[in-house]
Motif scaffolding. Structure first.
Motif, PDB file in Angstrom:
ATOM      1  N   UNK A 228       0.346  -2.460   3.311  1.00  0.00           N
ATOM      2  CA  UNK A 228      -0.385  -1.915   2.164  1.00  0.00           C
ATOM      3  C   UNK A 228      -1.196  -0.717   2.614  1.00  0.00           C
ATOM      4  N   UNK A 229      -1.286   0.292   1.731  1.00  0.00           N
ATOM      5  CA  UNK A 229      -2.073   1.491   1.984  1.00  0.00           C
ATOM      6  C   UNK A 229      -3.255   1.533   1.031  1.00  0.00           C
ATOM      7  N   UNK A 230      -4.404   2.001   1.532  1.00  0.00           N
ATOM      8  CA  UNK A 230      -5.632   2.124   0.735  1.00  0.00           C
ATOM      9  C   UNK A 230      -6.112   3.569   0.826  1.00  0.00           C
ATOM     10  N   UNK A 258       6.299   8.059   7.890  1.00  0.00           N
ATOM     11  CA  UNK A 258       7.501   8.717   8.391  1.00  0.00           C
ATOM     12  C   UNK A 258       8.743   8.049   7.812  1.00  0.00           C
ATOM     13  N   UNK A 259       9.937   8.570   8.083  1.00  0.00           N
ATOM     14  CA  UNK A 259      11.155   7.884   7.647  1.00  0.00           C
ATOM     15  C   UNK A 259      11.301   6.488   8.245  1.00  0.00           C
ATOM     16  N   UNK A 260      10.544   6.185   9.293  1.00  0.00           N
ATOM     17  CA  UNK A 260      10.614   4.866   9.926  1.00  0.00           C
ATOM     18  C   UNK A 260       9.543   3.900   9.413  1.00  0.00           C
ATOM     19  N   UNK A 261       8.456   4.395   8.845  1.00  0.00           N
ATOM     20  CA  UNK A 261       7.374   3.532   8.378  1.00  0.00           C
ATOM     21  C   UNK A 261       6.021   4.205   8.523  1.00  0.00           C
ATOM     22  N   UNK A 262       4.971   3.386   8.601  1.00  0.00           N
ATOM     23  CA  UNK A 262       3.590   3.868   8.630  1.00  0.00           C
ATOM     24  C   UNK A 262       3.030   3.769  10.043  1.00  0.00           C
ATOM     25  N   UNK A 263       2.212   4.755  10.441  1.00  0.00           N
ATOM     26  CA  UNK A 263       1.553   4.684  11.745  1.00  0.00           C
ATOM     27  C   UNK A 263       0.159   5.286  11.671  1.00  0.00           C
ATOM     28  N   UNK A 264      -0.735   4.751  12.495  1.00  0.00           N
ATOM     29  CA  UNK A 264      -2.120   5.202  12.565  1.00  0.00           C
ATOM     30  C   UNK A 264      -2.207   6.480  13.380  1.00  0.00           C
ATOM     31  N   UNK A 332       0.470  -1.463  19.122  1.00  0.00           N
ATOM     32  CA  UNK A 332       0.051  -0.171  18.582  1.00  0.00           C
ATOM     33  C   UNK A 332       0.053  -0.171  17.056  1.00  0.00           C
ATOM     34  N   UNK A 333      -0.670   0.768  16.476  1.00  0.00           N
ATOM     35  CA  UNK A 333      -0.901   0.786  15.041  1.00  0.00           C
ATOM     36  C   UNK A 333       0.264   1.324  14.244  1.00  0.00           C
ATOM     37  N   UNK A 334       1.331   0.551  14.170  1.00  0.00           N
ATOM     38  CA  UNK A 334       2.512   0.944  13.395  1.00  0.00           C
ATOM     39  C   UNK A 334       2.914  -0.205  12.482  1.00  0.00           C
ATOM     40  N   UNK A 335       3.529   0.130  11.350  1.00  0.00           N
ATOM     41  CA  UNK A 335       3.998  -0.881  10.405  1.00  0.00           C
ATOM     42  C   UNK A 335       5.184  -0.367   9.628  1.00  0.00           C
ATOM     43  N   UNK A 336       5.739  -1.228   8.787  1.00  0.00           N
ATOM     44  CA  UNK A 336       6.894  -0.858   7.982  1.00  0.00           C
ATOM     45  C   UNK A 336       6.498  -0.039   6.764  1.00  0.00           C
ATOM     46  N   UNK A 337       7.475   0.220   5.912  1.00  0.00           N
ATOM     47  CA  UNK A 337       7.201   0.954   4.682  1.00  0.00           C
ATOM     48  C   UNK A 337       6.356   0.098   3.744  1.00  0.00           C
ATOM     49  N   UNK A 415       9.451   6.479  -4.429  1.00  0.00           N
ATOM     50  CA  UNK A 415      10.755   6.212  -5.048  1.00  0.00           C
ATOM     51  C   UNK A 415      11.747   5.653  -4.035  1.00  0.00           C
ATOM     52  N   UNK A 416      11.700   6.182  -2.810  1.00  0.00           N
ATOM     53  CA  UNK A 416      12.637   5.714  -1.787  1.00  0.00           C
ATOM     54  C   UNK A 416      12.435   4.242  -1.448  1.00  0.00           C
ATOM     55  N   UNK A 417      11.170   3.783  -1.491  1.00  0.00           N
ATOM     56  CA  UNK A 417      10.867   2.441  -1.003  1.00  0.00           C
ATOM     57  C   UNK A 417      10.313   1.515  -2.086  1.00  0.00           C
ATOM     58  N   UNK A 418      10.353   1.965  -3.336  1.00  0.00           N
ATOM     59  CA  UNK A 418       9.984   1.120  -4.481  1.00  0.00           C
ATOM     60  C   UNK A 418       8.604   0.491  -4.296  1.00  0.00           C
ATOM     61  N   UNK A 419       7.638   1.289  -3.861  1.00  0.00           N
ATOM     62  CA  UNK A 419       6.274   0.797  -3.653  1.00  0.00           C
ATOM     63  C   UNK A 419       5.502   0.806  -4.980  1.00  0.00           C
ATOM     64  N   UNK A 420       4.687  -0.223  -5.209  1.00  0.00           N
ATOM     65  CA  UNK A 420       3.861  -0.313  -6.413  1.00  0.00           C
ATOM     66  C   UNK A 420       2.502   0.321  -6.157  1.00  0.00           C
ATOM     67  N   UNK A 421       2.088   1.217  -7.070  1.00  0.00           N
ATOM     68  CA  UNK A 421       0.782   1.865  -6.967  1.00  0.00           C
ATOM     69  C   UNK A 421      -0.226   1.196  -7.896  1.00  0.00           C
ATOM     70  N   UNK A 422      -1.470   1.121  -7.429  1.00  0.00           N
ATOM     71  CA  UNK A 422      -2.574   0.567  -8.202  1.00  0.00           C
ATOM     72  C   UNK A 422      -3.768   1.515  -8.126  1.00  0.00           C
ATOM     73  N   UNK A 423      -4.510   1.625  -9.227  1.00  0.00           N
ATOM     74  CA  UNK A 423      -5.781   2.348  -9.243  1.00  0.00           C
ATOM     75  C   UNK A 423      -6.898   1.312  -9.259  1.00  0.00           C
TER      76      UNK A 423
END
Length: 528
Positions: A228-230, A258-264, A332-337, A415-423
């Motif tokens: 999850x991203x904040x 990145x195309x591979x996922x999220x990183x700090x 290390x600080x890496x995760x998936x999409x 769109x590529x990863x079908x992520x749900x956005x919230x406000x």
């Protein structure tokens, strides 16, 4: 001054008996105390005061304009141009200033993903500044230091004051980024956050060309491996909400997708401390210990204990600590999409709902808008009242390129990863600032947890009128009246007026963006 000359000038600051390179944490703590730069709190943290500058100084931040940056940088109020020849002259003066002092040099990396790492060297006039960057960025293994070759150098000279008439600055303080010489020059301010955010700006400049979306956000991972991203500006809750004992922390402030996922981008956290308590934020509270740095926190003269409620110096009190001080951090600080993306806003109008589900088009609209309320102390020059603020991409002060570059990357990734956005509104409810109440952290956590674990996908939704936002009718452990903001106001007509006023401010702000019609219309859906 050619590139070779610049390299020699900088190398002169990293060699010699006055240079202390890659000192250990105990050595830096001991040195800072011995030099009178800082003191030690009872919990072991190093405590430093930054004087007149207790936050960033945006009006003193410039980017060198040259052949490389002239057509790429989004020039304006945020990215102010600075003449290359003026930078060269100021660099020479700063080098002379630094050569006469003990220096503390740290070789570090930006980015936890080795595929996108940026080697940096930070040259500090203060030992406590060196400890700060050591704890904030990615620390190389001892065996890696011999091969470390900096691509960018940050020079922090807090005791060097510029002369505006001579140097071309606006005051004695300056934060200058030169992307051709690959140098960041900082002077006239002790506020350590300038070093952190300057490196963030470098990453925001470099990474889009490598198909990496740079983000001003925190990130964590759930038990099922869901990232999850904040997103949000200072004071909106990125650090607090991402530091969840039930989820593992990737990072609290700056990331790449990145195309591979999220990183700090970093190896540490920079948390606000105002009103910090063990009960409300246990992870952050216990992370502040030996090796951490406290900025502008009041310490009890008798006991040495930090008083996080005392804001005599600034409301923008801060703690810097290595991410491993958070017990369940991802290293290390890496995760998936990401599966969920949350936009955090501290709404001073008390109009936005505690949470709303966004369509991809609405997500783009609110990302470009980047609405929140600035709170006193996060920047020099703000008064005691919060100021409604639109900051493109929830981080416009740190974006060298046009906002649409980053917004288009967000849209593509969603769109590529079908992520749900919230406000998510972490600001006020039941009235505007001064009348309503700040959202309860307990309720906000319950709302966020329900979104992340999928429970909010199982409830009914209604549309509110001002923005056409889709609001859940129920959420576990949260009063239903709180979810629909109009219901929490005593005077419904006053709410309607405030909601319309805020909607108009959104519209006025959005006119400056070169956005497609479907994105532009997403913020006006209820009034089309």
């Amino acid at each position: 001054m050619g590139a070779a000359t610049v390299a020699r000038e900088i190398r002169s600051l990293t060699e010699g008996p006055h240079v202390h390179r890659n000192l250990s944490t105990p050595q830096l703590v001991e040195t800072a105390i011995a030099r009178g730069e800082a003191s030690l709190a009872s919990n072991g943290a190093l405590v430093a005061l930054t004087g007149a500058r207790t936050g960033r100084s945006p009006r003193d931040k410039f980017t060198v304009e040259d052949e490389q940056t002239r057509e790429r940088v989004d020039w304006g109020k945020v990215n102010q141009p600075f003449p290359s020849e003026k930078f060269e002259a100021l660099l020479a003066r700063v080098v002379r200033h630094m050569a006469e002092r003990d220096l503390y040099v740290m070789d570090l990396y930006a980015s936890a993903d080795t595929g996108y790492q940026l080697p940096i060297t930070v040259i500090c006039e203060y030992a406590w500044h060196a400890l700060f960057v050591k704890q904030l960025f990615v620390r190389p293994e001892l065996k890696e230091l011999a091969q470390h070759a900096a691509e960018f150098t940050v020079i922090a000279a807090p005791e060097f004051e510029a002369v505006p008439e001579r140097d071309g600055t606006k005051s004695g303080t300056f934060i200058l980024a030169d992307f051709t010489r690959k140098v960041v020059l900082i002077g006239g301010t002790k506020y350590a956050g300038e070093m952190k955010k300057s490196v963030f700006g470098i990453m925001n400049y470099l990474l889009p060309a490598r198909d990496v979306f740079p983000m001003h956000c925190s990130a964590n991972i759930g038990a099922q491996g869901d990232t999850a991203l904040f997103f949000g500006l200072s004071g909106t809750g990125k650090t607090t909400l991402s530091a969840d004992p039930a989820r593992r922390l990737i990072g609290d402030d700056e990331h790449g997708w990145s195309p591979q996922g999220v990183f700090n981008f970093e190896g540490g956290c920079y948390a606000k401390c105002v009103d910090l308590s063990e009960e409300k934020e246990p992870q952050i509270y216990h992370a502040i210990r030996f090796g951490s740095v406290l900025e502008n926190v009041v310490i009890d003269a008798k006991t040495g204990e930090p008083d996080y409620t005392d804001i005599r110096y600034t409301e923008n009190t801060r703690a810097a600590y290595p991410i491993e001080f958070i017990a369940n951090a991802v290293i290390p600080g890496v995760g998936g999409h990401p599966k969920n993306v949350l936009f955090l806003a501290a709404d001073a109008f008390g109009v936005l709902p505690p949470i709303a589900r966004l369509t991809p088009e609405q997500a783009m609209y609110h990302f470009l808008s980047g609405y929140t309320a600035k709170l006193a102390g996060t920047e020099a020059g703000l008064g005691s009242e919060p100021v409604p603020e639109f900051s493109a991409c929830f981080g416009s002060p740190f974006l060298p390129l046009a906002p649409k570059v980053y917004a288009e990357m967000l849209g593509r990734r969603l769109r590529e990863h079908n992520a749900q956005c919230w406000l998510v509104n972490t600001g006020w409810s039941g009235g505007a600032f001064g009348v309503g109440q700040r959202m309860s952290l307990k309720h906000t956590r319950s709302i966020v947890n329900a979104a992340l674990d999928g429970r909010l996908a199982q409830v009914a939704y209604v549309d509110e009128e001002a923005f056409g936002l889709s609001i859940p009718t129920s959420c576990p452990d949260v009063p239903s009246d709180l979810l629909y903001p109009r219901n929490s106001w005593a005077d419904k007509r006053e709410y309607d007026a405030q909601a319309q006023l805020l909607a108009q401010k959104f519209e006025e702000n959005f006119r400056k963006f070169d956005a497609p019609e479907n994105i532009r219309a997403a913020g006006l859906r209820a009034r089309r």
